[in-house]
Write a protein that holds these residues in place. Sequence first.
Motif, PDB file in Angstrom:
ATOM      1  N   ALA A  32      63.948  32.482  -5.208  1.00 10.41           N
ATOM      2  CA  ALA A  32      63.799  33.407  -4.086  1.00 10.41           C
ATOM      3  C   ALA A  32      64.964  34.397  -4.150  1.00 10.41           C
ATOM      4  O   ALA A  32      66.117  33.997  -4.098  1.00 10.41           O
ATOM      5  CB  ALA A  32      63.819  32.657  -2.764  1.00 10.41           C
ATOM      6  N   ASN A  33      64.658  35.657  -4.264  1.00 15.55           N
ATOM      7  CA  ASN A  33      65.680  36.692  -4.381  1.00 15.55           C
ATOM      8  C   ASN A  33      65.475  37.688  -3.235  1.00 15.55           C
ATOM      9  O   ASN A  33      64.389  38.253  -3.109  1.00 15.55           O
ATOM     10  CB  ASN A  33      65.537  37.379  -5.737  1.00 15.55           C
ATOM     11  N   PRO A  60      68.986  30.262   1.105  1.00 15.19           N
ATOM     12  CA  PRO A  60      69.778  29.032   1.194  1.00 15.19           C
ATOM     13  C   PRO A  60      69.464  28.043   0.069  1.00 15.19           C
ATOM     14  O   PRO A  60      70.287  27.213  -0.263  1.00 15.19           O
ATOM     15  CB  PRO A  60      69.397  28.452   2.551  1.00 15.19           C
ATOM     16  N   GLU A  61      68.264  28.125  -0.484  1.00 16.84           N
ATOM     17  CA  GLU A  61      67.852  27.249  -1.583  1.00 16.84           C
ATOM     18  C   GLU A  61      67.248  28.114  -2.677  1.00 16.84           C
ATOM     19  O   GLU A  61      66.926  29.279  -2.451  1.00 16.84           O
ATOM     20  CB  GLU A  61      66.805  26.235  -1.107  1.00 16.84           C
ATOM     21  N   ALA A  62      67.034  27.527  -3.840  1.00 14.83           N
ATOM     22  CA  ALA A  62      66.541  28.289  -4.991  1.00 14.83           C
ATOM     23  C   ALA A  62      65.169  28.911  -4.739  1.00 14.83           C
ATOM     24  O   ALA A  62      64.914  30.035  -5.161  1.00 14.83           O
ATOM     25  CB  ALA A  62      66.485  27.400  -6.223  1.00 14.83           C
ATOM     26  N   ARG A  63      64.295  28.194  -4.039  1.00 10.80           N
ATOM     27  CA  ARG A  63      62.941  28.708  -3.848  1.00 10.80           C
ATOM     28  C   ARG A  63      62.627  29.030  -2.393  1.00 10.80           C
ATOM     29  O   ARG A  63      61.465  29.201  -2.028  1.00 10.80           O
ATOM     30  CB  ARG A  63      61.935  27.698  -4.390  1.00 10.80           C
ATOM     31  N   MET A  64      63.633  29.119  -1.532  1.00 12.61           N
ATOM     32  CA  MET A  64      63.398  29.423  -0.120  1.00 12.61           C
ATOM     33  C   MET A  64      64.204  30.641   0.303  1.00 12.61           C
ATOM     34  O   MET A  64      65.343  30.814  -0.107  1.00 12.61           O
ATOM     35  CB  MET A  64      63.778  28.251   0.778  1.00 12.61           C
ATOM     36  N   LEU A  65      63.569  31.473   1.103  1.00 12.57           N
ATOM     37  CA  LEU A  65      64.251  32.631   1.669  1.00 12.57           C
ATOM     38  C   LEU A  65      64.112  32.553   3.180  1.00 12.57           C
ATOM     39  O   LEU A  65      63.033  32.236   3.693  1.00 12.57           O
ATOM     40  CB  LEU A  65      63.618  33.923   1.150  1.00 12.57           C
ATOM     41  N   VAL A  66      65.201  32.844   3.883  1.00  8.33           N
ATOM     42  CA  VAL A  66      65.182  32.843   5.348  1.00  8.33           C
ATOM     43  C   VAL A  66      65.320  34.283   5.821  1.00  8.33           C
ATOM     44  O   VAL A  66      66.248  34.992   5.435  1.00  8.33           O
ATOM     45  CB  VAL A  66      66.321  31.974   5.923  1.00  8.33           C
ATOM     46  N   VAL A  67      64.362  34.710   6.634  1.00  9.10           N
ATOM     47  CA  VAL A  67      64.350  36.066   7.181  1.00  9.10           C
ATOM     48  C   VAL A  67      64.690  35.964   8.664  1.00  9.10           C
ATOM     49  O   VAL A  67      63.960  35.333   9.430  1.00  9.10           O
ATOM     50  CB  VAL A  67      62.959  36.719   6.993  1.00  9.10           C
ATOM     51  N   THR A  68      65.808  36.587   9.059  1.00 13.01           N
ATOM     52  CA  THR A  68      66.233  36.563  10.459  1.00 13.01           C
ATOM     53  C   THR A  68      66.123  37.975  11.017  1.00 13.01           C
ATOM     54  O   THR A  68      66.946  38.838  10.702  1.00 13.01           O
ATOM     55  CB  THR A  68      67.693  36.072  10.586  1.00 13.01           C
ATOM     56  N   PRO A  69      65.088  38.243  11.834  1.00 10.03           N
ATOM     57  CA  PRO A  69      64.910  39.599  12.359  1.00 10.03           C
ATOM     58  C   PRO A  69      65.991  39.962  13.376  1.00 10.03           C
ATOM     59  O   PRO A  69      66.454  39.111  14.135  1.00 10.03           O
ATOM     60  CB  PRO A  69      63.539  39.567  13.026  1.00 10.03           C
ATOM     61  N   TYR A  70      66.384  41.229  13.347  1.00  5.31           N
ATOM     62  CA  TYR A  70      67.343  41.720  14.336  1.00  5.31           C
ATOM     63  C   TYR A  70      66.665  41.859  15.698  1.00  5.31           C
ATOM     64  O   TYR A  70      67.283  41.667  16.727  1.00  5.31           O
ATOM     65  CB  TYR A  70      67.918  43.069  13.906  1.00  5.31           C
ATOM     66  N   ILE A  99      61.945  33.332  10.020  1.00  2.00           N
ATOM     67  CA  ILE A  99      60.792  33.115   9.150  1.00  2.00           C
ATOM     68  C   ILE A  99      61.313  32.485   7.865  1.00  2.00           C
ATOM     69  O   ILE A  99      62.240  33.011   7.252  1.00  2.00           O
ATOM     70  CB  ILE A  99      60.074  34.447   8.839  1.00  2.00           C
ATOM     71  N   ARG A 100      60.706  31.364   7.492  1.00  2.00           N
ATOM     72  CA  ARG A 100      61.050  30.717   6.222  1.00  2.00           C
ATOM     73  C   ARG A 100      59.941  31.034   5.228  1.00  2.00           C
ATOM     74  O   ARG A 100      58.768  30.863   5.535  1.00  2.00           O
ATOM     75  CB  ARG A 100      61.172  29.209   6.395  1.00  2.00           C
ATOM     76  N   VAL A 101      60.363  31.465   4.047  1.00  2.00           N
ATOM     77  CA  VAL A 101      59.401  31.777   2.999  1.00  2.00           C
ATOM     78  C   VAL A 101      59.725  30.899   1.802  1.00  2.00           C
ATOM     79  O   VAL A 101      60.801  31.007   1.218  1.00  2.00           O
ATOM     80  CB  VAL A 101      59.473  33.271   2.586  1.00  2.00           C
ATOM     81  N   VAL A 102      58.790  30.008   1.458  1.00  2.00           N
ATOM     82  CA  VAL A 102      58.975  29.143   0.294  1.00  2.00           C
ATOM     83  C   VAL A 102      58.173  29.760  -0.849  1.00  2.00           C
ATOM     84  O   VAL A 102      56.968  29.992  -0.724  1.00  2.00           O
ATOM     85  CB  VAL A 102      58.507  27.696   0.576  1.00  2.00           C
TER      86      VAL A 102
END
Length: 184
Positions: A32-33, A60-70, A99-102
Amino acid sequence: MIADVLAEATDRMAKAVEVAKDDFNTVRTGRANPALFQRILVDYYGSPTPLGQLASLQAPEARMLVVTPYDKSALKEIEKAIATAPNLGATPTNDGQIIRVVMPELTQDRRKEFVKIVRGKAEDAKVAVRNIRRRAKDDLDALKGEVGDDDVSRGEKELDGLTKRHIDLIDDALKRKEAELLEV
């Protein structure tokens, strides 16, 4: 005069290389980039807005992205934009705050398809560098009456060296990205 033409060509070629590297970052690998998500457009109050302007992106992890909206009111729109984004294949999950994106694992066929996409982007960047070279050569040819032919031919040789260096930079970035894509 010749130095000015060469300096402008160098700047423009360097920008073309940077654009190519940015384009390479938009092609996903197994990890996850956050750069993958920067260009996703979200319908924010009726206007398409890049996701990078609406939320912070963290891996936070290799295949997870955390999106925190303003702005928490944009949560649903961000989730929808991520779900419909092409070439991601990711399913976002919304917990009301973030939002968590795996990212799913890439198959070998999908990896090869992404390598083809990256090669196409590299070729586009090389064409851009060659077009800059052609314009600079035309500018040098226009100077033939004002400066000596020897100076112009020296400038053209220097321009060819610049072109080769920048195309080599694109090839190096392509090799790194291909290795990253094919890494399992």
